[in-house]
Design an enzyme around this catalytic site. Structure first.
Site, PDB file in Angstrom:
ATOM      1  N   CYS A 100       0.849  -1.186   0.000  1.00  0.00           N
ATOM      2  CA  CYS A 100       0.000   0.000   0.000  1.00  0.00           C
ATOM      3  C   CYS A 100       0.886   1.237   0.000  1.00  0.00           C
ATOM      4  O   CYS A 100       2.101   1.152   0.080  1.00  0.00           O
ATOM      5  CB  CYS A 100      -0.912   0.018   1.213  1.00  0.00           C
ATOM      6  SG  CYS A 100       0.011   0.070   2.733  1.00  0.00           S
ATOM      7  N   CYS A 103       3.464   1.782   2.732  1.00  0.00           N
ATOM      8  CA  CYS A 103       4.736   1.077   2.569  1.00  0.00           C
ATOM      9  C   CYS A 103       5.697   1.967   1.798  1.00  0.00           C
ATOM     10  O   CYS A 103       6.876   2.046   2.127  1.00  0.00           O
ATOM     11  CB  CYS A 103       4.556  -0.210   1.773  1.00  0.00           C
ATOM     12  SG  CYS A 103       3.419  -1.367   2.492  1.00  0.00           S
ATOM     13  N   ASP A 506     -13.189 -23.863  -8.443  1.00  0.00           N
ATOM     14  CA  ASP A 506     -12.436 -24.832  -7.684  1.00  0.00           C
ATOM     15  C   ASP A 506     -12.895 -24.647  -6.236  1.00  0.00           C
ATOM     16  O   ASP A 506     -13.416 -23.601  -5.884  1.00  0.00           O
ATOM     17  CB  ASP A 506     -10.935 -24.538  -7.839  1.00  0.00           C
ATOM     18  CG  ASP A 506     -10.087 -25.596  -7.183  1.00  0.00           C
ATOM     19  OD1 ASP A 506     -10.551 -26.742  -7.129  1.00  0.00           O
ATOM     20  OD2 ASP A 506      -8.982 -25.280  -6.733  1.00  0.00           O
ATOM     21  N   ASP A 692      -7.379 -20.916  -7.568  1.00  0.00           N
ATOM     22  CA  ASP A 692      -6.327 -20.185  -6.881  1.00  0.00           C
ATOM     23  C   ASP A 692      -5.117 -20.038  -7.790  1.00  0.00           C
ATOM     24  O   ASP A 692      -4.158 -19.380  -7.455  1.00  0.00           O
ATOM     25  CB  ASP A 692      -5.942 -20.849  -5.555  1.00  0.00           C
ATOM     26  CG  ASP A 692      -5.475 -22.267  -5.758  1.00  0.00           C
ATOM     27  OD1 ASP A 692      -5.280 -22.657  -6.925  1.00  0.00           O
ATOM     28  OD2 ASP A 692      -5.313 -22.993  -4.778  1.00  0.00           O
ATOM     29  N   ASP A 696      -4.357 -25.334 -10.518  1.00  0.00           N
ATOM     30  CA  ASP A 696      -5.246 -25.451 -11.662  1.00  0.00           C
ATOM     31  C   ASP A 696      -4.832 -24.539 -12.808  1.00  0.00           C
ATOM     32  O   ASP A 696      -5.665 -24.119 -13.586  1.00  0.00           O
ATOM     33  CB  ASP A 696      -6.683 -25.171 -11.243  1.00  0.00           C
ATOM     34  CG  ASP A 696      -6.755 -24.063 -10.221  1.00  0.00           C
ATOM     35  OD1 ASP A 696      -5.774 -23.299 -10.132  1.00  0.00           O
ATOM     36  OD2 ASP A 696      -7.768 -23.953  -9.532  1.00  0.00           O
TER      37      ASP A 696
END
Lengths: 811, 56
Positions: A100, A103, A506, A692, A696
């Protein structure tokens, strides 16, 4: 962040029972580990504790690493550090965990304080920091070390690969745009004086003055700003093709030359305003498109992080030396520790090992390798250590090939933009034909009006609005989506997302949280609950499997019994010797070493010794927050939902029921998932696949549009079309709504501008359109297109809070 | 209308000035990062000047 209540003050991770205290601004704050305490206290002592107030995401947990020291090696530093003309050094680092804007602030302040650092520039969007320093007073390891102390892992980028090209392109484009904008504004001002003068009978000297002024401001526009069009036209003509640039360049040159001729001989009309605005609007379209392209390119840098930077080279005497991966030569022997990534392509030299080749196959189940088998750079050695002989390094590796592929895919222009440009090109070609016909027609009928009528056709039918229609809508849509945490990697995804009929999810890590939670322990036999947990945690402590992590997390820092002879069986579980007793933890058939297991243990993690079951651990999956709402919204939108998971039927059914999904498949291997997608698509469905992105990746590649949740491996960003940052599933229905709206407005824009041009061209050809009206029509039509595009996302603007809403104010 | 002879060159000079200023800004990376600067005013003045090294 509410870190103070629930987790570590610095990194936000759950607190262990024996949490440490850090003194921040005079207040004790609970932190999870020594690293976080050091980071938090150091930040405070620098007077930078405002960071905790400004940040919007918790920090990366600092990991103690010696890698910063390795950058002291001159061979390595040479690749990353560039010497500037004034003798200072410059390094560009990719900062991991830059989440962000706070940072950014922290990094700038902490690096800026290092003696010898001249300037620090941090770009949050690209996750990069550019540091200029005096090599006499500061060294690269010192800079990286001070970044690591505040909790950021930094990776110096190859000096040759600095994004200079991208930066130069955008700076030049900005300058050209500004010159065209100023020129168009001024030319318009002088032209309006001329138009008004035409009604009020301006005297000839004043008229000529304004014409020369128009020439003065339009000349830099044509010769500087419009340069890319002329260069592009030359390129396409040299390749014997007819692109958009050719008719545009012809039109610009023709209008400009005609106006100069008219001004010289004191003819009827000049068109300096039209030519400037023509260039300006075209450049606006190009600029918007370039911004979208650069944004996508920044995403692909994530892949660069997959290649390890260091390698442990084996010296002739068998000792190890730490060198940069770029220094390796074919034939070198390299030692790869368990859990680290392979630095270069090569063949295995030790007896056997197992590696995770998810980046090649998408399959995270480790692959067994024997001596002589090939290992590819970027894959992770799961049990090792391994020793390999380097065969290919640097740009020759398979990983470099994948990176090149991804980069190329991202450099391609979106189909929509290409189709739009093709339409515009065809349109301009027809306009040029029509202009020629007009000129010929008028020269028979009334030669004195031939020139003005031809120019009027060219100006009035300028396809500015037409050329802006697609980039304006696409750029706006990408911008709106990015603000809600939806990163579109391939711009084509907008079209696919809008037209999708099916969504395949998934389960693990997508609909449910990636981390499991230990729900209850069921002791069997002599051991009590705590004794069983201690044994299981001791076995599970070293493993990264989600089930192991859940068990180990239940007993984090207690004194655990020592395990010897620990070994992991993929797909089965763990085995080790504790107090002379051989115990196994894992699937029931593995732990008991027989196939006929009681059904009650089917879905539990079982702890057993040679005598039988000691305890059964039941793990529960938590649904992602907002999963139900997101799926309901998609279903209400007419999307057919389906869950395809590799998990056991019972678990999949339970999740499907809780989410109200009727179609589900369990025990699906990646090949089954891919087959299911292919079958759906063969039936004419257009499929969104949500995963994710780790297990996959190939499945995602088989869908019309692939969506990945971002906290997955970095690879997820490469193998998917759309990334949901912040893992917010709720962003998906929003993204679909925005995509549909964008597509609708894009089509509207195209139809509208085409209709406008088709209506006015005949009037222009017949000589009914005075030049001031032509110029006005041209700018108004472009304005309408841009304003229309700005409507995208307006309705949703305040509906949902942005994912990176300011937080930390309460901390 | 003679005032035009003063005003128009003046406006062109202003325009060139603005153009030069913008070119300078682009060349000095003023448009590189539109995110970070908006946060800077939020920061409080530090109590002690940062030294860059963790105090012993």
């Amino acid at each position: 962040m509410n870190a103070s209540a629930s987790g570590c003050w610095h990194c936000g991770e759950p607190l262990p029972p024996d949490a440490l205290l850090a003194q921040v601004a005079g207040t004790p704050r609970a932190v999870c580990c020594n690293g976080c305490r050091a980071a938090a206290e150091w930040i405070d002592q620098l007077g930078l504790s405002d960071y905790y107030r400004l940040r919007s995401a918790p920090a990366e947990r600092p990991e103690e690493s010696a890698s910063a020291q390795a950058w002291a090696r001159p061979e390595l530093a040479r690749h990353a550090v560039r010497t500037l003309e004034d003798g200072r050094s410059e390094v560009c680092v990719l900062v991991e965990g830059l989440r962000c804007s706070a940072c950014v602030w922290l990094i700038e302040r902490s690096l800026g304080g290092v003696p010898g650092v001249a300037s620090v520039q941090v770009n949050a969007a690209a996750q990069r920091a550019r540091v200029v320093f005096d090599a006499e007073r500061a060294a690269l390891p010192q800079l990286l070390g001070s970044l690591e102390r505040v909790g950021y892992r930094a990776l110096p980028l190859d000096a040759a690969a600095l994004d200079d090209a991208r930066k130069r392109e955008s700076q030049t484009a900005m300058k050209r745009l500004l010159v065209a904008g100023f020129g168009a504004m001024q030319a318009m001002m002088y032209a309006s004086a001329l138009y008004l003068g035409a009604f009020d009978a301006m005297d000839e000297v004043t008229r000529d003055l304004f014409r020369w002024l128009g020439l003065l401001v339009a000349t830099p526009v044509v010769f500087y700003s419009a340069q890319p069009f002329f260069a592009g036209a030359r390129r396409t003509l040299a390749a014997r093709r007819l692109g958009m640039d050719v008719p545009v360049a012809i039109a610009i040159a023709l209008i400009y030359v005609a106006s100069v001729v008219e001004a010289l001989r004191g003819g009827a009309e000049v068109y300096f305003d039209s030519v400037s605005m023509f260039v300006f609007f075209l450049l606006v379209g190009r600029y918007l498109e370039m911004r979208a392209r650069h944004h996508a390119a920044n995403l692909s840098d994530a892949l660069a992080r997959l290649t390890p930077v260091f390698a442990d080279r084996v010296r002739a005497d068998g000792t190890l030396e730490r060198v940069g991966a770029a220094e390796l030569q074919p034939g070198n022997h390299v030692h790869v520790a368990e859990g680290s990534a392979v630095p270069a392509d090569g063949t295995l030299d030790s007896e056997r090992c197992r590696v995770d080749e998810a980046l090649l196959s998408g399959e995270s189940a480790p692959v067994a390798k024997r001596r002589g088998d090939t290992l590819v750079a970027g894959s992770v050695v799961v049990d090792g250590p391994a020793r390999l002989v380097v065969e290919r390094v640097g740009t020759d590796t398979v990983l470099a090939g994948i990176v090149a592929l991804v980069t190329r895919a991202q450099a391609e222009r979106p189909r929509l933009a290409e189709a739009g440009e093709r339409a515009a090109t065809g349109f301009v070609a027809r306009v040029l034909t029509l202009a020629t016909l007009t000129a010929i027609g008028w020269s028979f009928f009334d030669p004195s009006r031939a020139f003005t009528a031809t120019l009027a056709v060219l100006v009035v039918s300028c396809p500015c609005a037409f050329a802006l229609a697609v980039p304006a809508a696409l750029t706006r849509a990408l911008g709106v989506l990015a603000k809600r945490g939806v990163l579109v990697v391939h711009a084509d995804a907008i079209e696919q997302l809008a037209g999708a009929t099916h969504a395949v999810f998934d389960k693990t890590g997508t609909l449910t949280e990636p981390d499991l939670a230990l729900e209850r322990i069921e002791p069997h036999g002599t051991l009590d609950r705590d004794g069983a947990l201690a044994l299981a945690a001791a076995l599970a402590r070293g493993s990264r499997h989600p089930a192991s992590r859940a068990i180990a997390a239940a007993l984090p820092d207690a004194a655990l019994p020592d395990v010897t002879d620990l070994r992991a069986e993929a797909g089965g579980g763990l085995e080790g010797v504790i107090d002379g007793r051989r115990v196994r933890l894992g699937r029931a058939d593995f732990a008991l070493a027989r196939d006929d297991v009681p059904a009650s243990l089917d879905e539990a993690v079982v702890l057993a010794d040679e005598a039988g079951v000691l305890a059964a651990f039941h793990l529960s999956e938590r649904l992602r927050p907002g999963a139900r709402a997101a799926l309901d919204a998609l279903a209400a939108d007419g999307v057919a939902l389906e869950i395809v998971s590799g998990d056991a039927p019972g678990k999949v059914a339970a999740v499907a029921e809780r989410l109200g999904v009727t179609h589900w498949r369990a025990r699906a291997r990646p090949a089954d998932k891919l087959a299911r997608l292919t079958a759906l698509r063969a039936d004419g469905a257009r499929v969104i696949a949500v995963g994710d992105g780790i297990n996959d990746a190939p499945v995602l590649a088989g869908a019309d549009v692939a969506v990945a949740l971002a906290a997955g491996a970095e690879l997820a960003q490469a193998s998917s079309d759309v990334v949901l940052a912040g893992e917010r599933l709720g962003a998906l229905p929003e993204a679909r709504a925005i995509a549909r709206q964008a597509l609708r407005i894009l089509r509207q824009n195209q139809r509208w501008s085409l209709a406008y041009n088709l209506t006015v061209v005949p009037f222009g050809a017949l000589g009914f359109v005075p030049p001031w009206l032509a110029a006005l029509g041209m700018s108004l039509s472009s304005l309408v297109v841009v304003l229309n595009a700005l409507r995208i996302g307006r309705r949703l603007e305040h509906a949902v809070e942005a994912p990176l809403a300011p937080a930390g104010a309460d901390a | 209308m003679n005032i035009l002879l003063v005003m128009i060159p003046l406006s062109i000079l202003l325009l060139i000035g603005a153009g030069i200023a913008f070119f300078w800004a682009v060349d000095h990376d003023q448009f590189e990062d539109m995110e970070t600067p908006r946060l800077l005013p939020l920061e409080d003045a530090p109590d002690t000047p940062p030294t860059g090294e963790p105090p012993p």
